[in-house]
Write a protein that holds these residues in place. Sequence first.
Motif, PDB file in Angstrom:
ATOM      1  N   HIS A  70      -2.916  -0.115 -26.948  1.00  0.00           N
ATOM      2  CA  HIS A  70      -4.014   0.068 -25.982  1.00  0.00           C
ATOM      3  C   HIS A  70      -3.619   1.148 -24.983  1.00  0.00           C
ATOM      4  O   HIS A  70      -2.724   0.938 -24.164  1.00  0.00           O
ATOM      5  CB  HIS A  70      -4.294  -1.264 -25.255  1.00  0.00           C
ATOM      6  CG  HIS A  70      -5.471  -1.224 -24.329  1.00  0.00           C
ATOM      7  ND1 HIS A  70      -6.195  -2.346 -23.990  1.00  0.00           N
ATOM      8  CD2 HIS A  70      -6.051  -0.198 -23.649  1.00  0.00           C
ATOM      9  CE1 HIS A  70      -7.164  -2.013 -23.153  1.00  0.00           C
ATOM     10  NE2 HIS A  70      -7.097  -0.714 -22.923  1.00  0.00           N
ATOM     11  N   HIS A 121      -5.182   5.255 -23.160  1.00  0.00           N
ATOM     12  CA  HIS A 121      -6.326   6.167 -22.986  1.00  0.00           C
ATOM     13  C   HIS A 121      -5.911   7.632 -22.880  1.00  0.00           C
ATOM     14  O   HIS A 121      -4.949   7.963 -22.186  1.00  0.00           O
ATOM     15  CB  HIS A 121      -7.105   5.785 -21.729  1.00  0.00           C
ATOM     16  CG  HIS A 121      -7.682   4.411 -21.823  1.00  0.00           C
ATOM     17  ND1 HIS A 121      -8.911   4.159 -22.375  1.00  0.00           N
ATOM     18  CD2 HIS A 121      -7.164   3.203 -21.491  1.00  0.00           C
ATOM     19  CE1 HIS A 121      -9.134   2.857 -22.363  1.00  0.00           C
ATOM     20  NE2 HIS A 121      -8.090   2.249 -21.831  1.00  0.00           N
ATOM     21  N   HIS A 169     -12.268   4.493 -24.111  1.00  0.00           N
ATOM     22  CA  HIS A 169     -13.485   3.729 -23.793  1.00  0.00           C
ATOM     23  C   HIS A 169     -14.684   4.293 -24.558  1.00  0.00           C
ATOM     24  O   HIS A 169     -15.073   5.446 -24.344  1.00  0.00           O
ATOM     25  CB  HIS A 169     -13.804   3.814 -22.296  1.00  0.00           C
ATOM     26  CG  HIS A 169     -12.776   3.212 -21.402  1.00  0.00           C
ATOM     27  ND1 HIS A 169     -12.634   1.851 -21.247  1.00  0.00           N
ATOM     28  CD2 HIS A 169     -11.839   3.775 -20.602  1.00  0.00           C
ATOM     29  CE1 HIS A 169     -11.655   1.613 -20.383  1.00  0.00           C
ATOM     30  NE2 HIS A 169     -11.150   2.758 -19.978  1.00  0.00           N
ATOM     31  N   GLU A 188     -12.007   1.052 -27.289  1.00  0.00           N
ATOM     32  CA  GLU A 188     -12.209  -0.043 -26.337  1.00  0.00           C
ATOM     33  C   GLU A 188     -13.685  -0.051 -25.957  1.00  0.00           C
ATOM     34  O   GLU A 188     -14.167   0.863 -25.286  1.00  0.00           O
ATOM     35  CB  GLU A 188     -11.323   0.136 -25.091  1.00  0.00           C
ATOM     36  CG  GLU A 188     -11.462  -1.026 -24.109  1.00  0.00           C
ATOM     37  CD  GLU A 188     -10.483  -0.969 -22.935  1.00  0.00           C
ATOM     38  OE1 GLU A 188      -9.962   0.127 -22.636  1.00  0.00           O
ATOM     39  OE2 GLU A 188     -10.252  -2.015 -22.303  1.00  0.00           O
ATOM     40  N   ASP A 199      -2.189  -0.123 -21.740  1.00  0.00           N
ATOM     41  CA  ASP A 199      -3.385   0.344 -21.018  1.00  0.00           C
ATOM     42  C   ASP A 199      -3.026   1.555 -20.150  1.00  0.00           C
ATOM     43  O   ASP A 199      -3.566   1.748 -19.057  1.00  0.00           O
ATOM     44  CB  ASP A 199      -4.002  -0.778 -20.171  1.00  0.00           C
ATOM     45  CG  ASP A 199      -5.516  -0.652 -20.050  1.00  0.00           C
ATOM     46  OD1 ASP A 199      -6.068   0.393 -20.462  1.00  0.00           O
ATOM     47  OD2 ASP A 199      -6.140  -1.596 -19.545  1.00  0.00           O
ATOM     48  N   HIS A 239      -2.997   5.093 -18.576  1.00  0.00           N
ATOM     49  CA  HIS A 239      -4.030   6.101 -18.301  1.00  0.00           C
ATOM     50  C   HIS A 239      -3.444   7.443 -17.863  1.00  0.00           C
ATOM     51  O   HIS A 239      -3.975   8.486 -18.223  1.00  0.00           O
ATOM     52  CB  HIS A 239      -4.993   5.641 -17.209  1.00  0.00           C
ATOM     53  CG  HIS A 239      -6.020   4.641 -17.664  1.00  0.00           C
ATOM     54  ND1 HIS A 239      -5.703   3.341 -17.980  1.00  0.00           N
ATOM     55  CD2 HIS A 239      -7.356   4.761 -17.855  1.00  0.00           C
ATOM     56  CE1 HIS A 239      -6.816   2.705 -18.341  1.00  0.00           C
ATOM     57  NE2 HIS A 239      -7.833   3.538 -18.273  1.00  0.00           N
TER      58      HIS A 239
HETATM   59 MN    MN Z   1      -8.151   0.260 -21.350  1.00  0.00          MN
END
Ligand code: MN
Length: 293
Positions: free
Chosen positions: A17, A19, A49, A74, A259, A261
């Motif tokens: 996971h 981005h 996303h 996601e 997650d 970023h």
């Molecule tokens: Mn995410």
Amino acid sequence: MHDNHFFLNRELNADLHNHSNVSDGVLPPEVLAVRAKENGVELWALTDHDEVSGCEKAKQAAHDLGLPFICGVEVSVSFLSETIHVVGLGVDHQQSTLISNLAHNRQGRIARAQAIAQSLEKAGIKGCYEGAMRYTQKPETISRMHFARYLVEIGACENPAAVFKRYLTEGKPGYIAHLWTSLQNSVQWIREAGGIAVLAHPGRYKRLRPKQEDLLFEQFIEFGGLGVEVVTGSHSPQDAIKYTQKAIDYNLWASRGSDFHAPGESRIDLGALPPLSTKLEPVWLHLANRIHY
Ligand code: MN
Ligand code: AMP
Ligand code: MN
Ligand code: MN
């Protein structure tokens, strides 16, 4: 490189996971691939996303690095009064129905961004629409994260987390409610594209009361969801303990993802997560035929 799947084991450093700048991350997919490799990730998935357009570049970069890769996404979902996220792992990123379904889910982002900017203007902060847009690659992917970065840029807050607390969450100037697709649709899109649906960071859905959270798990499973994120950059250590038990109770495969970023912005870097409990069934043991080498 790997000509079989025997490298898939429980202790694998899987990061499933994160981005890229295709959504609200800052690094391009191919740069993210290098960072994943350098940080010791052994199985990597890109999960932007409502977007799969970074997967091709990520896949090629991962191939060049000898990093096993999984195409992911996601999906943003409205469930009861909460926005929840469903991660799809091992989707066919070229499937036209998936691409158009995701595009449809992104469609409302521009109008929402205009409403967010108007709301912030009423609170005395001008120029947020244009400011936030400067942080996106394409307008329809505009996210609250892009607003957060702009508000940090103009000195409204110290960091993105502070911006969310003061401006972008419910009850604060700059918060605009939004209707995303349904839980059932999200799981169906992922399954039809050949992927495994994973309930993302359940510890973040603070608006759901315990009974509603049970309903979320029950419906997710009923629609065909198979996994849940247990170890994620979005969970506290207490959340990880709580959802280890939930995964066991609901017989769901467990996922693990940072997650991530952006450097200096995310709590946990790519590949820098604690391991899953040995009591759990790692979702990656079921991803063998969806890995790109
Ligand atoms: Mn995410
Ligand atoms: P959006 O999909 O535009 O509503 O934006 C959601 C994104 O904002 C998430 O994927 C996170 O990257 C970020 N985000 C949401 N809530 C927070 C928070 N409380 N602190 C920091 N980032 C957040
Ligand atoms: Mn995000
Ligand atoms: Mn999320």
